[in-house]
Design a protein around this motif. Structure first.
Motif, PDB file in Angstrom:
ATOM      1  N   GLU A  75       0.884  -1.163   0.000  1.00  0.00           N
ATOM      2  CA  GLU A  75       0.000   0.000   0.000  1.00  0.00           C
ATOM      3  C   GLU A  75       0.926   1.218   0.000  1.00  0.00           C
ATOM      4  OE1 GLU A  75      -3.903   1.624   0.166  1.00  0.00           O
ATOM      5  OE2 GLU A  75      -3.482  -0.498   0.422  1.00  0.00           O
ATOM      6  N   ILE A  76       0.893   1.992  -1.081  1.00  0.00           N
ATOM      7  CA  ILE A  76       1.800   3.120  -1.243  1.00  0.00           C
ATOM      8  C   ILE A  76       0.993   4.408  -1.242  1.00  0.00           C
ATOM      9  CG2 ILE A  76       3.534   4.182  -2.726  1.00  0.00           C
ATOM     10  CD1 ILE A  76       3.936   1.419  -4.021  1.00  0.00           C
ATOM     11  N   GLU A  77       1.409   5.362  -0.403  1.00  0.00           N
ATOM     12  CA  GLU A  77       0.780   6.675  -0.427  1.00  0.00           C
ATOM     13  C   GLU A  77       1.566   7.563  -1.386  1.00  0.00           C
ATOM     14  OE1 GLU A  77      -1.047   9.356   2.899  1.00  0.00           O
ATOM     15  OE2 GLU A  77       1.080   9.860   2.687  1.00  0.00           O
ATOM     16  N   ILE A  78       0.868   8.068  -2.389  1.00  0.00           N
ATOM     17  CA  ILE A  78       1.493   8.901  -3.411  1.00  0.00           C
ATOM     18  C   ILE A  78       0.922  10.304  -3.302  1.00  0.00           C
ATOM     19  CG2 ILE A  78       1.888   9.179  -5.888  1.00  0.00           C
ATOM     20  CD1 ILE A  78       0.839   6.088  -5.818  1.00  0.00           C
ATOM     21  N   ASP A  79       1.791  11.287  -3.162  1.00  0.00           N
ATOM     22  CA  ASP A  79       1.355  12.678  -3.135  1.00  0.00           C
ATOM     23  C   ASP A  79       1.512  13.244  -4.548  1.00  0.00           C
ATOM     24  OD1 ASP A  79       0.677  15.280  -2.648  1.00  0.00           O
ATOM     25  OD2 ASP A  79       1.984  15.502  -0.892  1.00  0.00           O
ATOM     26  N   LEU A  80       0.399  13.534  -5.178  1.00  0.00           N
ATOM     27  CA  LEU A  80       0.388  14.020  -6.554  1.00  0.00           C
ATOM     28  C   LEU A  80       0.403  15.551  -6.633  1.00  0.00           C
ATOM     29  CD1 LEU A  80      -2.188  11.461  -7.983  1.00  0.00           C
ATOM     30  CD2 LEU A  80       0.289  11.467  -8.325  1.00  0.00           C
ATOM     31  N   TYR A  81       0.824  16.200  -5.563  1.00  0.00           N
ATOM     32  CA  TYR A  81       0.844  17.662  -5.494  1.00  0.00           C
ATOM     33  C   TYR A  81       1.568  18.277  -6.695  1.00  0.00           C
ATOM     34  CZ  TYR A  81       1.967  22.377  -3.957  1.00  0.00           C
ATOM     35  OH  TYR A  81       2.117  23.737  -3.904  1.00  0.00           O
ATOM     36  N   TYR A  82       2.746  17.777  -7.016  1.00  0.00           N
ATOM     37  CA  TYR A  82       3.552  18.375  -8.083  1.00  0.00           C
ATOM     38  C   TYR A  82       3.042  18.062  -9.485  1.00  0.00           C
ATOM     39  CZ  TYR A  82       6.730  19.732  -4.429  1.00  0.00           C
ATOM     40  OH  TYR A  82       7.257  20.304  -3.295  1.00  0.00           O
ATOM     41  N   ASN A 109      -3.859   6.650  -2.050  1.00  0.00           N
ATOM     42  CA  ASN A 109      -3.384   5.389  -1.473  1.00  0.00           C
ATOM     43  C   ASN A 109      -3.575   4.316  -2.529  1.00  0.00           C
ATOM     44  OD1 ASN A 109      -2.571   6.250   1.097  1.00  0.00           O
ATOM     45  ND2 ASN A 109      -4.705   6.342   1.738  1.00  0.00           N
ATOM     46  N   LEU A 110      -2.484   3.752  -2.990  1.00  0.00           N
ATOM     47  CA  LEU A 110      -2.497   2.798  -4.092  1.00  0.00           C
ATOM     48  C   LEU A 110      -1.998   1.445  -3.611  1.00  0.00           C
ATOM     49  CD1 LEU A 110      -2.882   2.444  -7.192  1.00  0.00           C
ATOM     50  CD2 LEU A 110      -0.474   3.055  -7.425  1.00  0.00           C
ATOM     51  N   ARG A 111      -2.822   0.437  -3.764  1.00  0.00           N
ATOM     52  CA  ARG A 111      -2.421  -0.929  -3.442  1.00  0.00           C
ATOM     53  C   ARG A 111      -1.910  -1.563  -4.734  1.00  0.00           C
ATOM     54  NH1 ARG A 111      -3.305  -4.446   0.660  1.00  0.00           N
ATOM     55  NH2 ARG A 111      -3.427  -6.647   0.147  1.00  0.00           N
ATOM     56  N   VAL A 112      -0.669  -1.998  -4.709  1.00  0.00           N
ATOM     57  CA  VAL A 112      -0.047  -2.517  -5.926  1.00  0.00           C
ATOM     58  C   VAL A 112       0.629  -3.858  -5.641  1.00  0.00           C
ATOM     59  CG1 VAL A 112       2.050  -1.157  -5.549  1.00  0.00           C
ATOM     60  CG2 VAL A 112       1.535  -1.955  -7.823  1.00  0.00           C
ATOM     61  N   THR A 113       0.436  -4.803  -6.547  1.00  0.00           N
ATOM     62  CA  THR A 113       1.120  -6.101  -6.494  1.00  0.00           C
ATOM     63  C   THR A 113       2.128  -6.128  -7.632  1.00  0.00           C
ATOM     64  OG1 THR A 113      -0.811  -7.179  -5.545  1.00  0.00           O
ATOM     65  CG2 THR A 113       0.827  -8.604  -6.594  1.00  0.00           C
ATOM     66  N   ILE A 114       3.373  -6.401  -7.265  1.00  0.00           N
ATOM     67  CA  ILE A 114       4.454  -6.395  -8.251  1.00  0.00           C
ATOM     68  C   ILE A 114       5.086  -7.782  -8.282  1.00  0.00           C
ATOM     69  CG2 ILE A 114       6.511  -5.175  -9.038  1.00  0.00           C
ATOM     70  CD1 ILE A 114       5.691  -3.187  -6.626  1.00  0.00           C
ATOM     71  N   PRO A 115       5.115  -8.428  -9.437  1.00  0.00           N
ATOM     72  CA  PRO A 115       5.765  -9.735  -9.533  1.00  0.00           C
ATOM     73  C   PRO A 115       7.261  -9.638  -9.225  1.00  0.00           C
ATOM     74  CG  PRO A 115       4.425  -9.296 -11.480  1.00  0.00           C
ATOM     75  CD  PRO A 115       4.505  -8.027 -10.695  1.00  0.00           C
TER      76      PRO A 115
END
Length: 126
Positions: A75-82, A109-115
Motif C-alpha cells: 500500500e503506497i501513499e502517493i502525493d500528486l501535489y507536483y 493510497n495505491l495498493r499494488v502487487t508487483i511480480p
C-alpha cells in the motif's frame, strides 16, 4: 568490438529494446520531466519514482520496481501535489484501461502487487 558484429544478440533482444524505445517515445514528455523519489532503492523492498509535469497531457507517471525474488503487495501513499492534480484523476496501469480515482486532496493510497524482479507503471491525467 564488445558485442560482436550484430546489433542485437537475438530476436528477443531486439523485441525488448523496441518495447522500451516505443515506451519512451510515447511518454517522452513526462519521462523527461521532474522526478520525485518515493522510496530509496536499497534492494530490500520496492523502489518507486514519480515523474511529474503539471503542464503536460500526462501529469504523472509512477514507476514501481520490485528487486526481490518473490512477488510483493504494498500500500503506497502517493502525493500528486507536483502533478497539479487534486481531488480526482484518471489512472491507467501498464498502459491498460483507464479508471477514475478519487484523491484525498492531492494524495492517493495505491495498493499494488508487483511480480518478482518486475515493475508496474501508472499514468495519471486530469
Amino acid at each position: 568490438c564488445y558485442r560482436g558484429p550484430q546489433l542485437y544478440d537475438a530476436p528477443q533482444t531486439k523485441t525488448l529494446v523496441k518495447k522500451w524505445v516505443d515506451f519512451y517515445r510515447k511518454h517522452r514528455r513526462i519521462l523527461d520531466a521532474d522526478i520525485i523519489h518515493l522510496r530509496r532503492p536499497d534492494g530490500r523492498d520496492y523502489d518507486a519514482i514519480l515523474h511529474a509535469d503539471p503542464h503536460g497531457k500526462e501529469k504523472g507517471l509512477l514507476m514501481v520496481h520490485n528487486p526481490l525474488n518473490e512477488s510483493i503487495t504494498r500500500e503506497i501513499e502517493i502525493d500528486l501535489y507536483y502533478t497539479g492534480l487534486k481531488n480526482q484523476a484518471i489512472m491507467s496501469e501498464n498502459g491498460g484501461v483507464t479508471k477514475k480515482v478519487m484523491l484525498n486532496g492531492t494524495k492517493l493510497n495505491l495498493r499494488v502487487t508487483i511480480p518478482a524482479k518486475n515493475r508496474r507503471w501508472f499514468v495519471f491525467a486530469p
